[in-house]
Design an enzyme around this catalytic site. Structure first.
Site: not given
Ligand code: DGL
Length: 273
Positions: A14-15, A156
Protein backbone atom coordinates in the site's frame (compact mmCIF):
# COMPACT_ATOMS: atom_id res chain seq x y z
CA UNK A 1 -5.86 -36.01 -6.79
CA UNK A 2 -2.54 -34.73 -5.50
CA UNK A 3 -2.99 -31.93 -2.96
CA UNK A 4 -0.63 -29.05 -3.66
CA UNK A 5 0.49 -26.74 -0.87
CA UNK A 6 2.50 -23.57 -0.90
CA UNK A 7 3.93 -22.22 2.31
CA UNK A 8 5.40 -19.10 0.71
CA UNK A 9 4.18 -15.75 2.01
CA UNK A 10 1.51 -13.48 0.52
CA UNK A 11 2.90 -10.07 -0.43
CA UNK A 12 0.75 -7.03 0.35
CA UNK A 13 1.51 -3.41 -0.41
CA UNK A 14 0.00 0.00 0.00
CA UNK A 15 1.05 3.63 -0.22
CA UNK A 16 1.38 3.62 3.57
CA UNK A 17 -0.20 1.99 6.55
CA UNK A 18 -3.83 1.96 5.37
CA UNK A 19 -3.31 -1.40 3.66
CA UNK A 20 -3.16 -2.94 7.10
CA UNK A 21 -6.98 -2.95 7.05
CA UNK A 22 -6.62 -5.56 4.28
CA UNK A 23 -3.93 -7.43 6.26
CA UNK A 24 -6.35 -7.60 9.17
CA UNK A 25 -8.94 -9.26 6.94
CA UNK A 26 -6.40 -11.60 5.34
CA UNK A 27 -5.10 -12.86 8.69
CA UNK A 28 -8.65 -13.23 10.04
CA UNK A 29 -9.53 -15.47 7.06
CA UNK A 30 -6.21 -17.30 6.74
CA UNK A 31 -4.45 -17.12 10.11
CA UNK A 32 -1.69 -19.57 9.18
CA UNK A 33 -0.48 -17.64 6.10
CA UNK A 34 2.74 -15.60 6.34
CA UNK A 35 2.47 -12.02 5.12
CA UNK A 36 5.15 -9.64 3.85
CA UNK A 37 3.79 -6.09 3.96
CA UNK A 38 5.32 -3.05 2.32
CA UNK A 39 3.98 0.43 3.14
CA UNK A 40 5.50 3.23 1.10
CA UNK A 41 5.36 5.67 4.01
CA UNK A 42 8.15 7.81 2.54
CA UNK A 43 6.08 8.63 -0.57
CA UNK A 44 2.49 8.52 0.75
CA UNK A 45 -0.04 9.77 -0.34
CA UNK A 46 -0.44 8.14 -3.75
CA UNK A 47 -4.04 9.41 -4.01
CA UNK A 48 -2.92 12.90 -4.96
CA UNK A 49 -0.28 11.74 -7.50
CA UNK A 50 -0.56 11.50 -11.26
CA UNK A 51 -0.97 8.34 -13.35
CA UNK A 52 2.72 7.87 -14.32
CA UNK A 53 4.02 8.41 -10.80
CA UNK A 54 1.59 5.86 -9.38
CA UNK A 55 2.65 3.29 -12.01
CA UNK A 56 6.34 3.92 -11.27
CA UNK A 57 5.83 3.58 -7.50
CA UNK A 58 3.66 0.45 -7.86
CA UNK A 59 6.30 -1.21 -10.09
CA UNK A 60 8.98 -0.61 -7.47
CA UNK A 61 6.73 -1.91 -4.68
CA UNK A 62 6.03 -5.10 -6.66
CA UNK A 63 9.73 -5.66 -7.47
CA UNK A 64 10.50 -5.34 -3.77
CA UNK A 65 7.89 -7.96 -2.81
CA UNK A 66 8.88 -10.36 -5.60
CA UNK A 67 12.35 -10.44 -4.01
CA UNK A 68 10.78 -12.49 -1.18
CA UNK A 69 9.50 -15.16 -3.57
CA UNK A 70 5.91 -14.44 -2.53
CA UNK A 71 3.15 -16.69 -3.97
CA UNK A 72 0.67 -13.86 -4.65
CA UNK A 73 0.52 -10.09 -4.38
CA UNK A 74 -2.38 -8.12 -2.95
CA UNK A 75 -2.60 -4.45 -3.89
CA UNK A 76 -4.38 -3.07 -0.86
CA UNK A 77 -4.24 0.49 -2.20
CA UNK A 78 -7.34 1.76 -4.00
CA UNK A 79 -5.34 4.37 -5.90
CA UNK A 80 -2.90 1.77 -7.30
CA UNK A 81 -5.61 -0.81 -7.98
CA UNK A 82 -7.61 1.65 -10.03
CA UNK A 83 -4.63 3.16 -11.86
CA UNK A 84 -2.03 0.44 -12.36
CA UNK A 85 -3.68 -2.98 -12.06
CA UNK A 86 -3.01 -4.03 -15.66
CA UNK A 87 0.67 -3.04 -15.50
CA UNK A 88 1.02 -4.78 -12.13
CA UNK A 89 -0.44 -8.04 -13.46
CA UNK A 90 1.76 -7.87 -16.56
CA UNK A 91 5.00 -7.54 -14.60
CA UNK A 92 4.33 -10.25 -12.00
CA UNK A 93 4.94 -13.98 -12.45
CA UNK A 94 2.58 -14.65 -9.51
CA UNK A 95 -1.13 -13.74 -9.28
CA UNK A 96 -1.88 -10.09 -8.44
CA UNK A 97 -5.16 -9.05 -6.83
CA UNK A 98 -6.24 -5.44 -6.52
CA UNK A 99 -9.16 -4.14 -4.49
CA UNK A 100 -10.98 -2.96 -7.62
CA UNK A 101 -12.49 -6.18 -9.02
CA UNK A 102 -13.54 -7.84 -5.73
CA UNK A 103 -15.23 -4.63 -4.53
CA UNK A 104 -17.09 -4.16 -7.82
CA UNK A 105 -18.14 -7.81 -7.93
CA UNK A 106 -19.60 -7.57 -4.46
CA UNK A 107 -21.36 -4.24 -5.09
CA UNK A 108 -22.95 -5.49 -8.30
CA UNK A 109 -24.15 -8.64 -6.54
CA UNK A 110 -25.64 -6.68 -3.64
CA UNK A 111 -27.31 -3.69 -5.31
CA UNK A 112 -31.06 -3.96 -5.83
CA UNK A 113 -31.67 -0.65 -7.57
CA UNK A 114 -28.46 -0.61 -9.67
CA UNK A 115 -27.53 2.73 -8.07
CA UNK A 116 -24.01 2.38 -6.75
CA UNK A 117 -21.77 4.97 -5.10
CA UNK A 118 -17.96 4.92 -5.14
CA UNK A 119 -15.80 6.72 -2.59
CA UNK A 120 -12.05 6.98 -3.13
CA UNK A 121 -9.02 9.23 -3.32
CA UNK A 122 -8.74 11.82 -6.08
CA UNK A 123 -6.55 9.44 -8.15
CA UNK A 124 -9.07 6.62 -7.79
CA UNK A 125 -12.05 8.73 -8.80
CA UNK A 126 -10.10 10.42 -11.63
CA UNK A 127 -9.20 7.00 -13.09
CA UNK A 128 -12.90 6.17 -13.56
CA UNK A 129 -11.95 2.48 -13.12
CA UNK A 130 -14.63 1.54 -10.59
CA UNK A 131 -17.36 3.07 -12.73
CA UNK A 132 -16.06 1.36 -15.91
CA UNK A 133 -15.94 -2.04 -14.19
CA UNK A 134 -19.42 -1.63 -12.72
CA UNK A 135 -20.88 -0.65 -16.11
CA UNK A 136 -19.11 -3.58 -17.79
CA UNK A 137 -21.00 -5.98 -15.57
CA UNK A 138 -24.21 -3.98 -15.10
CA UNK A 139 -24.66 -1.68 -18.12
CA UNK A 140 -27.83 -0.11 -16.71
CA UNK A 141 -26.26 0.85 -13.40
CA UNK A 142 -26.10 4.45 -12.27
CA UNK A 143 -22.74 5.19 -10.68
CA UNK A 144 -22.07 8.18 -8.45
CA UNK A 145 -18.41 8.89 -7.70
CA UNK A 146 -17.08 11.03 -4.87
CA UNK A 147 -13.46 11.80 -4.01
CA UNK A 148 -13.01 12.25 -0.26
CA UNK A 149 -9.46 13.63 0.11
CA UNK A 150 -9.85 14.61 3.76
CA UNK A 151 -10.79 11.11 4.94
CA UNK A 152 -7.19 9.83 4.89
CA UNK A 153 -5.72 12.55 7.16
CA UNK A 154 -8.80 12.29 9.39
CA UNK A 155 -8.18 8.59 10.00
CA UNK A 156 -4.43 8.99 10.41
CA UNK A 157 -5.04 11.57 13.09
CA UNK A 158 -7.49 9.39 14.97
CA UNK A 159 -10.72 11.19 13.99
CA UNK A 160 -12.81 8.25 12.91
CA UNK A 161 -14.96 7.02 15.79
CA UNK A 162 -18.73 7.21 15.53
CA UNK A 163 -19.85 10.38 17.27
CA UNK A 164 -16.67 12.29 16.42
CA UNK A 165 -17.95 15.73 15.42
CA UNK A 166 -15.16 16.58 12.97
CA UNK A 167 -15.37 13.23 11.17
CA UNK A 168 -19.13 13.57 11.03
CA UNK A 169 -19.04 17.10 9.66
CA UNK A 170 -16.59 16.26 6.87
CA UNK A 171 -18.34 13.01 5.99
CA UNK A 172 -21.67 14.83 5.87
CA UNK A 173 -20.20 17.32 3.40
CA UNK A 174 -18.85 14.57 1.11
CA UNK A 175 -21.84 12.27 1.34
CA UNK A 176 -24.61 14.82 1.02
CA UNK A 177 -24.96 14.32 -2.74
CA UNK A 178 -25.10 10.51 -2.36
CA UNK A 179 -27.68 10.33 0.41
CA UNK A 180 -30.87 8.73 -0.86
CA UNK A 181 -29.28 8.27 -4.30
CA UNK A 182 -27.55 4.89 -3.92
CA UNK A 183 -28.33 1.59 -2.20
CA UNK A 184 -24.73 0.33 -2.26
CA UNK A 185 -21.58 2.29 -1.51
CA UNK A 186 -18.04 1.10 -2.23
CA UNK A 187 -15.43 2.22 0.29
CA UNK A 188 -12.67 2.21 -2.36
CA UNK A 189 -9.78 3.30 -0.18
CA UNK A 190 -7.72 1.55 2.49
CA UNK A 191 -8.59 4.03 5.21
CA UNK A 192 -12.34 4.28 4.76
CA UNK A 193 -13.36 1.07 6.58
CA UNK A 194 -12.24 2.79 9.77
CA UNK A 195 -14.89 5.44 9.07
CA UNK A 196 -17.50 2.74 8.47
CA UNK A 197 -19.69 3.69 11.45
CA UNK A 198 -19.59 7.41 10.63
CA UNK A 199 -20.46 6.74 6.99
CA UNK A 200 -23.20 4.23 7.91
CA UNK A 201 -24.70 6.73 10.32
CA UNK A 202 -25.02 9.33 7.55
CA UNK A 203 -26.06 7.05 4.71
CA UNK A 204 -28.65 5.16 6.76
CA UNK A 205 -29.18 1.48 7.48
CA UNK A 206 -30.60 0.63 4.06
CA UNK A 207 -27.33 1.40 2.27
CA UNK A 208 -24.92 -1.52 1.95
CA UNK A 209 -21.30 -0.48 2.55
CA UNK A 210 -18.68 -2.48 0.63
CA UNK A 211 -15.29 -2.77 2.34
CA UNK A 212 -12.91 -3.18 -0.62
CA UNK A 213 -10.13 -4.68 1.55
CA UNK A 214 -12.43 -7.27 3.06
CA UNK A 215 -13.79 -8.33 -0.34
CA UNK A 216 -10.22 -8.62 -1.63
CA UNK A 217 -9.21 -10.83 1.30
CA UNK A 218 -12.16 -13.13 0.50
CA UNK A 219 -11.15 -13.26 -3.21
CA UNK A 220 -7.53 -13.95 -2.26
CA UNK A 221 -8.52 -16.89 -0.06
CA UNK A 222 -10.69 -18.23 -2.92
CA UNK A 223 -7.92 -17.86 -5.49
CA UNK A 224 -5.31 -19.57 -3.31
CA UNK A 225 -7.73 -22.42 -2.63
CA UNK A 226 -8.61 -22.78 -6.35
CA UNK A 227 -4.95 -22.84 -7.34
CA UNK A 228 -4.12 -25.26 -4.52
CA UNK A 229 -1.56 -22.89 -3.05
CA UNK A 230 -2.94 -22.36 0.44
CA UNK A 231 -0.45 -22.79 3.26
CA UNK A 232 -0.85 -26.10 5.04
CA UNK A 233 1.10 -25.32 8.22
CA UNK A 234 -0.95 -25.71 11.39
CA UNK A 235 0.81 -22.97 13.31
CA UNK A 236 -0.10 -19.29 13.15
CA UNK A 237 1.61 -17.40 10.32
CA UNK A 238 3.89 -14.46 10.92
CA UNK A 239 3.87 -11.02 9.33
CA UNK A 240 6.89 -8.90 8.42
CA UNK A 241 6.46 -5.19 7.85
CA UNK A 242 8.64 -2.96 5.67
CA UNK A 243 8.32 0.79 5.21
CA UNK A 244 10.22 3.46 3.30
CA UNK A 245 10.36 5.99 6.15
CA UNK A 246 10.53 6.21 9.92
CA UNK A 247 9.45 2.93 11.58
CA UNK A 248 8.23 4.38 14.91
CA UNK A 249 5.26 6.27 13.51
CA UNK A 250 4.25 3.27 11.45
CA UNK A 251 4.39 0.92 14.43
CA UNK A 252 2.29 3.32 16.53
CA UNK A 253 -0.42 3.88 13.89
CA UNK A 254 -0.39 0.24 12.84
CA UNK A 255 -1.83 -0.58 16.25
CA UNK A 256 -4.99 1.33 15.25
CA UNK A 257 -5.37 -0.52 11.95
CA UNK A 258 -4.46 -4.00 13.14
CA UNK A 259 -5.92 -3.63 16.62
CA UNK A 260 -2.76 -5.15 18.07
CA UNK A 261 0.77 -3.85 18.69
CA UNK A 262 3.49 -4.62 16.14
CA UNK A 263 7.23 -4.27 16.57
CA UNK A 264 8.86 -6.07 13.64
CA UNK A 265 9.08 -3.11 11.23
CA UNK A 266 12.12 -2.48 9.00
CA UNK A 267 12.98 0.51 6.86
CA UNK A 268 14.09 -0.08 3.25
CA UNK A 269 15.30 2.09 0.34
CA UNK A 270 12.47 1.65 -2.19
CA UNK A 271 14.31 3.76 -4.79
CA UNK A 272 16.75 0.85 -5.28
CA UNK A 273 13.99 -1.35 -6.73
N1 DGL B 1 -3.87 3.84 0.18
C1 DGL B 1 -4.54 4.91 -0.52
C2 DGL B 1 -5.76 4.34 -1.25
O1 DGL B 1 -6.33 3.36 -0.85
C3 DGL B 1 -4.95 6.03 0.43
C4 DGL B 1 -3.79 6.87 0.90
C5 DGL B 1 -3.08 7.56 -0.24
O2 DGL B 1 -3.62 8.51 -0.84
O3 DGL B 1 -1.98 7.12 -0.57
O4 DGL B 1 -6.17 4.89 -2.24
Amino acid sequence: MELRVDNRAIGVFDSGLGGLTAVRELTALMPNEDIIYFGDTGRVPYGTKGHDTIIKYASQDIRFLLGFDVKAIVIACGSVSSTALEQACAMSPVPVLGVLNPAVKSAVAKTKSGRIGVLGTSATIRSGSFEKKILNILPNATVKNRACPMFVPLVENGYFQKGNNIAHLIAEEYLQELKGQVDTLILGCTHYPLLNDVIADIMGKDVELIDAGKETAIETAKLLAEQGILCKRDSKGCSLFFVSDCTDDFARLAGIFLKQPINNVKKIEIDKY
